[in-house]
Design a protein around this motif. Sequence first.
Motif, PDB file in Angstrom:
ATOM      1  N   ARG A  71       7.275  21.552  33.109  1.00  0.00           N
ATOM      2  CA  ARG A  71       8.765  21.505  33.207  1.00  0.00           C
ATOM      3  C   ARG A  71       9.457  20.575  34.359  1.00  0.00           C
ATOM      4  O   ARG A  71      10.491  19.960  34.424  1.00  0.00           O
ATOM      5  N   SER A 116      11.820  17.242  34.312  1.00  0.00           N
ATOM      6  CA  SER A 116      13.062  17.422  35.217  1.00  0.00           C
ATOM      7  C   SER A 116      13.195  16.194  35.996  1.00  0.00           C
ATOM      8  O   SER A 116      14.069  16.353  37.195  1.00  0.00           O
ATOM      9  N   ARG A 153      17.515  18.766  29.758  1.00  0.00           N
ATOM     10  CA  ARG A 153      17.170  19.919  28.850  1.00  0.00           C
ATOM     11  C   ARG A 153      18.200  20.031  27.602  1.00  0.00           C
ATOM     12  O   ARG A 153      19.358  20.374  28.046  1.00  0.00           O
ATOM     13  N   GLY A 193      16.355  25.549  24.354  1.00  0.00           N
ATOM     14  CA  GLY A 193      15.410  26.270  24.603  1.00  0.00           C
ATOM     15  C   GLY A 193      15.434  27.371  23.638  1.00  0.00           C
ATOM     16  O   GLY A 193      16.518  27.978  23.301  1.00  0.00           O
ATOM     17  N   ARG A 208      13.464  30.945  22.385  1.00  0.00           N
ATOM     18  CA  ARG A 208      12.494  32.100  22.781  1.00  0.00           C
ATOM     19  C   ARG A 208      12.529  32.913  21.729  1.00  0.00           C
ATOM     20  O   ARG A 208      13.232  33.553  21.074  1.00  0.00           O
ATOM     21  N   ASP A 265       7.478  29.940  23.016  1.00  0.00           N
ATOM     22  CA  ASP A 265       8.772  29.284  23.672  1.00  0.00           C
ATOM     23  C   ASP A 265       8.732  27.999  23.325  1.00  0.00           C
ATOM     24  O   ASP A 265       7.380  27.236  23.124  1.00  0.00           O
ATOM     25  N   VAL A 266       9.975  27.288  22.984  1.00  0.00           N
ATOM     26  CA  VAL A 266       9.988  25.918  22.718  1.00  0.00           C
ATOM     27  C   VAL A 266      11.121  25.416  23.606  1.00  0.00           C
ATOM     28  O   VAL A 266      12.519  25.925  23.523  1.00  0.00           O
ATOM     29  N   ASP A 267      10.950  24.336  24.527  1.00  0.00           N
ATOM     30  CA  ASP A 267      12.015  23.676  25.229  1.00  0.00           C
ATOM     31  C   ASP A 267      11.969  22.247  24.783  1.00  0.00           C
ATOM     32  O   ASP A 267      10.921  21.498  24.748  1.00  0.00           O
ATOM     33  N   TYR A 298      13.836  18.293  25.424  1.00  0.00           N
ATOM     34  CA  TYR A 298      14.322  17.480  26.599  1.00  0.00           C
ATOM     35  C   TYR A 298      14.739  15.965  26.023  1.00  0.00           C
ATOM     36  O   TYR A 298      13.935  15.403  25.192  1.00  0.00           O
ATOM     37  N   ILE A 315       9.058  17.526  24.464  1.00  0.00           N
ATOM     38  CA  ILE A 315       9.082  18.813  23.862  1.00  0.00           C
ATOM     39  C   ILE A 315       7.807  19.703  24.487  1.00  0.00           C
ATOM     40  O   ILE A 315       6.715  19.216  24.694  1.00  0.00           O
ATOM     41  N   ASP A 364      16.414  28.027  16.118  1.00  0.00           N
ATOM     42  CA  ASP A 364      17.773  27.868  16.472  1.00  0.00           C
ATOM     43  C   ASP A 364      18.647  27.179  15.639  1.00  0.00           C
ATOM     44  O   ASP A 364      19.877  26.705  15.919  1.00  0.00           O
TER      45      ASP A 364
END
Length: 205
Positions: free
Chosen positions: A111, A115, A121, A124, A126, A133-135, A137, A150, A188
């Motif tokens: 992360r 950043s 980002r 996200g 959850r 978890d998937v983030d 960017y 990702i 999502d």
Amino acid sequence: MRIKGIWTIALTAWLVPVMSAVLSGGLAAQTPGPRMPFAGLEKLAAAASETVDVSLDTSLLALAARFMDDHGDAEEAKVKAMLNGLKGVYVRSYEFGADGAFGPADVEMIRRQLSAPGWSRMVGVRSKKTNADVDVYLWIDGSKVGGLGILATEPRRFTVVNIVGAIDLDQLRRLEGLGLPKLDLEKDKPAKDKAKDKPKPDEDN
């Protein structure tokens, strides 16, 4: 000889400050790019029972696109067009035989890389049900999207994806043949859209 001496002085006066800036890292620091360093993943790679390591630069992506048909399968044509617009596809995915092979510090390490200046980002996801978890960017330079990052974690899987070039989430599914793991980004999606995707019951029953 006098002209040669003048050119030597002029070139020296121009090159010294330029080279000083390069050697000090000043120019590189001002223009960070969308390519992730993937720093610190060696420990996870050593502990993993299964590893996916994909590094496709511009030349390899162009080579892959050459073997795809422009006028045949419509989906294949879309993949080829997308590959021609990319500069790199990089995947690091590790699967472990037991829970607890990585911790919050490993997640935070990635992360922090996402950043860096230029990264933002975007979403996200959850899932308490699967503990996944998937983030996602985006790397943005002004108003131009130039990359995607990702980070996806499950209890026994740790995946980092870095795509250099403009791409949207729907296009990610077309890259699975190049080593990109299946990432469940349907969570999502709005509930009303999910309902549309469900097959309708047979009215004759």
